[in-house]
Write a protein that holds these residues in place. Structure first.
Motif, PDB file in Angstrom:
ATOM      1  N   ASP A  79       0.815  -1.223   0.000  1.00 33.09           N
ATOM      2  CA  ASP A  79       0.000   0.000   0.000  1.00 33.09           C
ATOM      3  C   ASP A  79       0.851   1.278   0.000  1.00 33.09           C
ATOM      4  O   ASP A  79       0.333   2.372   0.229  1.00 33.09           O
ATOM      5  N   PHE A  80       2.147   1.169  -0.262  1.00 31.04           N
ATOM      6  CA  PHE A  80       3.042   2.339  -0.226  1.00 31.04           C
ATOM      7  C   PHE A  80       2.755   3.267  -1.403  1.00 31.04           C
ATOM      8  O   PHE A  80       2.895   2.883  -2.568  1.00 31.04           O
ATOM      9  N   LYS A  81       2.312   4.465  -1.082  1.00 33.18           N
ATOM     10  CA  LYS A  81       2.056   5.489  -2.098  1.00 33.18           C
ATOM     11  C   LYS A  81       2.689   6.793  -1.625  1.00 33.18           C
ATOM     12  O   LYS A  81       2.099   7.528  -0.835  1.00 33.18           O
ATOM     13  N   PRO A  82       3.911   7.080  -2.095  1.00 28.36           N
ATOM     14  CA  PRO A  82       4.594   8.296  -1.636  1.00 28.36           C
ATOM     15  C   PRO A  82       3.887   9.562  -2.111  1.00 28.36           C
ATOM     16  O   PRO A  82       3.297   9.593  -3.184  1.00 28.36           O
ATOM     17  N   THR A  83       3.947  10.574  -1.282  1.00 31.37           N
ATOM     18  CA  THR A  83       3.359  11.877  -1.608  1.00 31.37           C
ATOM     19  C   THR A  83       4.390  12.971  -1.372  1.00 31.37           C
ATOM     20  O   THR A  83       5.424  12.745  -0.739  1.00 31.37           O
ATOM     21  N   GLU A  84       4.078  14.151  -1.874  1.00 32.60           N
ATOM     22  CA  GLU A  84       4.980  15.284  -1.652  1.00 32.60           C
ATOM     23  C   GLU A  84       5.108  15.580  -0.161  1.00 32.60           C
ATOM     24  O   GLU A  84       6.192  15.910   0.331  1.00 32.60           O
ATOM     25  N   ALA A  85       4.002  15.465   0.564  1.00 34.37           N
ATOM     26  CA  ALA A  85       4.035  15.720   2.013  1.00 34.37           C
ATOM     27  C   ALA A  85       4.992  14.759   2.712  1.00 34.37           C
ATOM     28  O   ALA A  85       5.745  15.154   3.609  1.00 34.37           O
ATOM     29  N   LEU A  86       4.980  13.488   2.293  1.00 34.03           N
ATOM     30  CA  LEU A  86       5.873  12.498   2.898  1.00 34.03           C
ATOM     31  C   LEU A  86       7.334  12.836   2.619  1.00 34.03           C
ATOM     32  O   LEU A  86       8.165  12.857   3.543  1.00 34.03           O
ATOM     33  N   TYR A  87       7.654  13.115   1.360  1.00 38.38           N
ATOM     34  CA  TYR A  87       9.039  13.432   1.004  1.00 38.38           C
ATOM     35  C   TYR A  87       9.502  14.731   1.673  1.00 38.38           C
ATOM     36  O   TYR A  87      10.680  14.865   2.034  1.00 38.38           O
ATOM     37  N   THR A  94      16.675   8.847  -6.004  1.00 40.39           N
ATOM     38  CA  THR A  94      15.665   7.780  -6.007  1.00 40.39           C
ATOM     39  C   THR A  94      14.337   8.294  -6.557  1.00 40.39           C
ATOM     40  O   THR A  94      13.686   7.621  -7.370  1.00 40.39           O
ATOM     41  N   ILE A  95      13.933   9.478  -6.133  1.00 45.28           N
ATOM     42  CA  ILE A  95      12.672  10.069  -6.613  1.00 45.28           C
ATOM     43  C   ILE A  95      12.729  10.277  -8.124  1.00 45.28           C
ATOM     44  O   ILE A  95      11.768   9.990  -8.845  1.00 45.28           O
ATOM     45  N   LYS A  96      13.886  10.784  -8.576  1.00 51.07           N
ATOM     46  CA  LYS A  96      14.036  11.048 -10.021  1.00 51.07           C
ATOM     47  C   LYS A  96      13.967   9.758 -10.825  1.00 51.07           C
ATOM     48  O   LYS A  96      13.379   9.723 -11.920  1.00 51.07           O
ATOM     49  N   ALA A  97      14.541   8.696 -10.305  1.00 51.46           N
ATOM     50  CA  ALA A  97      14.565   7.425 -11.024  1.00 51.46           C
ATOM     51  C   ALA A  97      13.190   6.756 -11.033  1.00 51.46           C
ATOM     52  O   ALA A  97      12.762   6.205 -12.053  1.00 51.46           O
ATOM     53  N   GLN A  98      12.484   6.824  -9.915  1.00 48.72           N
ATOM     54  CA  GLN A  98      11.212   6.118  -9.798  1.00 48.72           C
ATOM     55  C   GLN A  98      10.035   6.888 -10.403  1.00 48.72           C
ATOM     56  O   GLN A  98       9.106   6.289 -10.935  1.00 48.72           O
ATOM     57  N   LYS A  99      10.085   8.220 -10.295  1.00 48.23           N
ATOM     58  CA  LYS A  99       9.017   9.076 -10.845  1.00 48.23           C
ATOM     59  C   LYS A  99       7.634   8.588 -10.409  1.00 48.23           C
ATOM     60  O   LYS A  99       6.705   8.471 -11.214  1.00 48.23           O
ATOM     61  N   ASN A 100       7.505   8.267  -9.128  1.00 48.22           N
ATOM     62  CA  ASN A 100       6.250   7.732  -8.616  1.00 48.22           C
ATOM     63  C   ASN A 100       5.452   8.743  -7.799  1.00 48.22           C
ATOM     64  O   ASN A 100       4.530   8.407  -7.086  1.00 48.22           O
ATOM     65  N   CYS A 101       5.850  10.038  -7.921  1.00 43.67           N
ATOM     66  CA  CYS A 101       5.172  11.070  -7.138  1.00 43.67           C
ATOM     67  C   CYS A 101       5.269  12.405  -7.863  1.00 43.67           C
ATOM     68  O   CYS A 101       6.346  12.789  -8.337  1.00 43.67           O
TER      69      CYS A 101
END
Length: 402
Positions: free
Chosen positions: A87-95, A117-124
């Motif tokens: 259920d992991f869904k990263p958000t801007e608030a989390l980062y 990591t954020i740049k590579a995953q692009k999940n947020c």
């Protein structure tokens, strides 16, 4: 039918069994399984338990877990643990919370690792404010100016384009840290980011060029304002005038002042202070006082810096009696002269053996909470005993007592 007494007994017995150390939940987990699911000792136990045992976590609950984390150095470990959940869904608030925690721990390497990591995953999806905060941390706290610049130009790779707000912050950061050789390179690179040049950006460029002594370049940027569809403001001219006055080119500064007025740009107190300071450094005290009168006629209220510049001008010209009168005007305006002003005026009055004036200024100085140092007392006593009335000596003694 079971009696109330029997029910009470059963409940108490059940509670004591559950509290038994032999039946603790951890003792029911096989040894091999326990080593996998038990949280790391470095993590907050509540945070780790929430991640390992809760069936489902909402994004807001996950943010609260990281906010409650007491050990900032555990942030990345806990993030790695959270990312393994379905259920992991990263958000801007989390980062944002994670980066703030890492900054508090001075773990700037960790921030760089997370950004990659954020740049590579692009999940947020991230906003400009997020990158503005990261760049601010790199520039103001970590001292990693190059990383701040790289982050600015990397923003499109994250799916976010900067505006003038972030771009101008980086430019001003470079000027403030005196990296003038890089400022122009970043300025030119703004076109690749789709930045629209505004008055703030051009003002920063002028500030940088003035800072490295390139006045010709600064004037060229001034000429760029209409070409970029911008209008210079009072800060634009004040920056240039300050540099000219520092170089002793007060005449050129007044030329810019007149141009500014012709263009309908109203000067403020800082502008007038710059001119008065320039005149003071050239010993043109009377002209400085005239500028003070002019600013009042134009409806601009003098600030403490204005009065201080005029006062220093009078002291520099050794007009100590006039300085004493001007100091009185300052006090009537609700302003308190600096300790250095009192020191200079008392030394000057002592040099001219104006004992009564020394007595008056000394009393005023003490009323404003300043205490003369030993060297000043020695000079005052020398002046006082060099041929003055006994009343003045007694007056000085009373001041010392009080």
């Amino acid at each position: 039918m079971i009696s109330r007494k029997t029910v009470s007994y059963i409940l108490k017995t059940h509670q004591s069994i559950l509290q038994s150390p032999f039946l603790h939940p951890s003792s029911l987990i096989p040894q091999s399984t326990r080593s996998i699911h038990s949280p790391s000792p470095s993590l907050s136990s509540l945070s780790a338990i929430s991640l390992t045992r809760k069936d489902w976590l909402s994004p807001n609950e996950l943010v609260k877990i990281f906010q409650s984390l007491k050990d900032p150095n555990s942030t990345l470990t806990l993030l790695n643990q959270a990312s393994n959940r379905k259920d992991f869904k990263p958000t801007e608030a989390l980062y944002t919370v994670i980066i703030t925690k890492l900054a508090l721990a001075n773990n700037f390497d960790g921030i760089e690792q997370l950004m990659e990591t954020i740049k590579a995953q692009k999940n947020c999806r991230l906003s400009e404010n997020f990158f503005y905060n990261v760049i601010k941390i790199y520039g103001n706290f970590a001292g990693r100016i190059n990383r701040a610049i790289e982050t600015l130009f990397d923003m499109p790779k994250y799916g976010c384009w900067p505006t003038g707000k972030t771009f101008n912050f980086v430019l001003n950061l470079l000027v403030s840290t005196k990296q003038f050789d890089v400022v122009h390179e970043v300025y030119v690179g703004g076109a690749k980011l789709g930045i629209e040049i505004d008055a703030c950006c051009l003002n920063i460029m002028i500030k940088g060029l003035c800072g490295c002594g390139d006045l010709d370049g600064a004037h060229q940027v001034l000429d760029e304002f209409p070409k970029q569809g911008c209008r210079p403001n009072v800060r634009t001219y004040s920056t240039l005038m300050h540099t000219l006055c520092e170089r002793g080119q007060v005449g050129e500064a007044f030329g810019l002042f007149e141009k500014m007025e012709r263009e309908g740009i109203e000067p403020d107190a800082i502008t007038f202070n710059i001119l008065i300071s320039g005149l003071r450094k050239q010993g043109r005290v009377e002209e400085g006082i005239e500028i003070l009168h002019k600013m009042r006629r134009k409806g601009v209220d003098p600030n403490p810096g204005t009065y201080q510049e005029v006062l220093y001008g009078l002291l520099g010209a050794k007009k100590f009696v006039e300085a004493k009168g001007f100091m009185g005007r300052m006090i009537l305006e609700g302003l308190s002269p600096s300790f250095n002003s009192y020191k200079l005026i008392i030394q000057g009055l002592c040099d001219q053996n104006l004992v009564e004036d020394v007595d008056s200024v000394l009393r005023q100085m003490v009323r404003h909470g300043f205490v003369p140092k030993m060297g000043m007392w020695r000079r005052i006593l020398q002046c006082t005993f060099s041929g003055t009335s006994r009343c003045t000596v007694f007056s000085l003694v009373e001041i010392v007592k009080n």
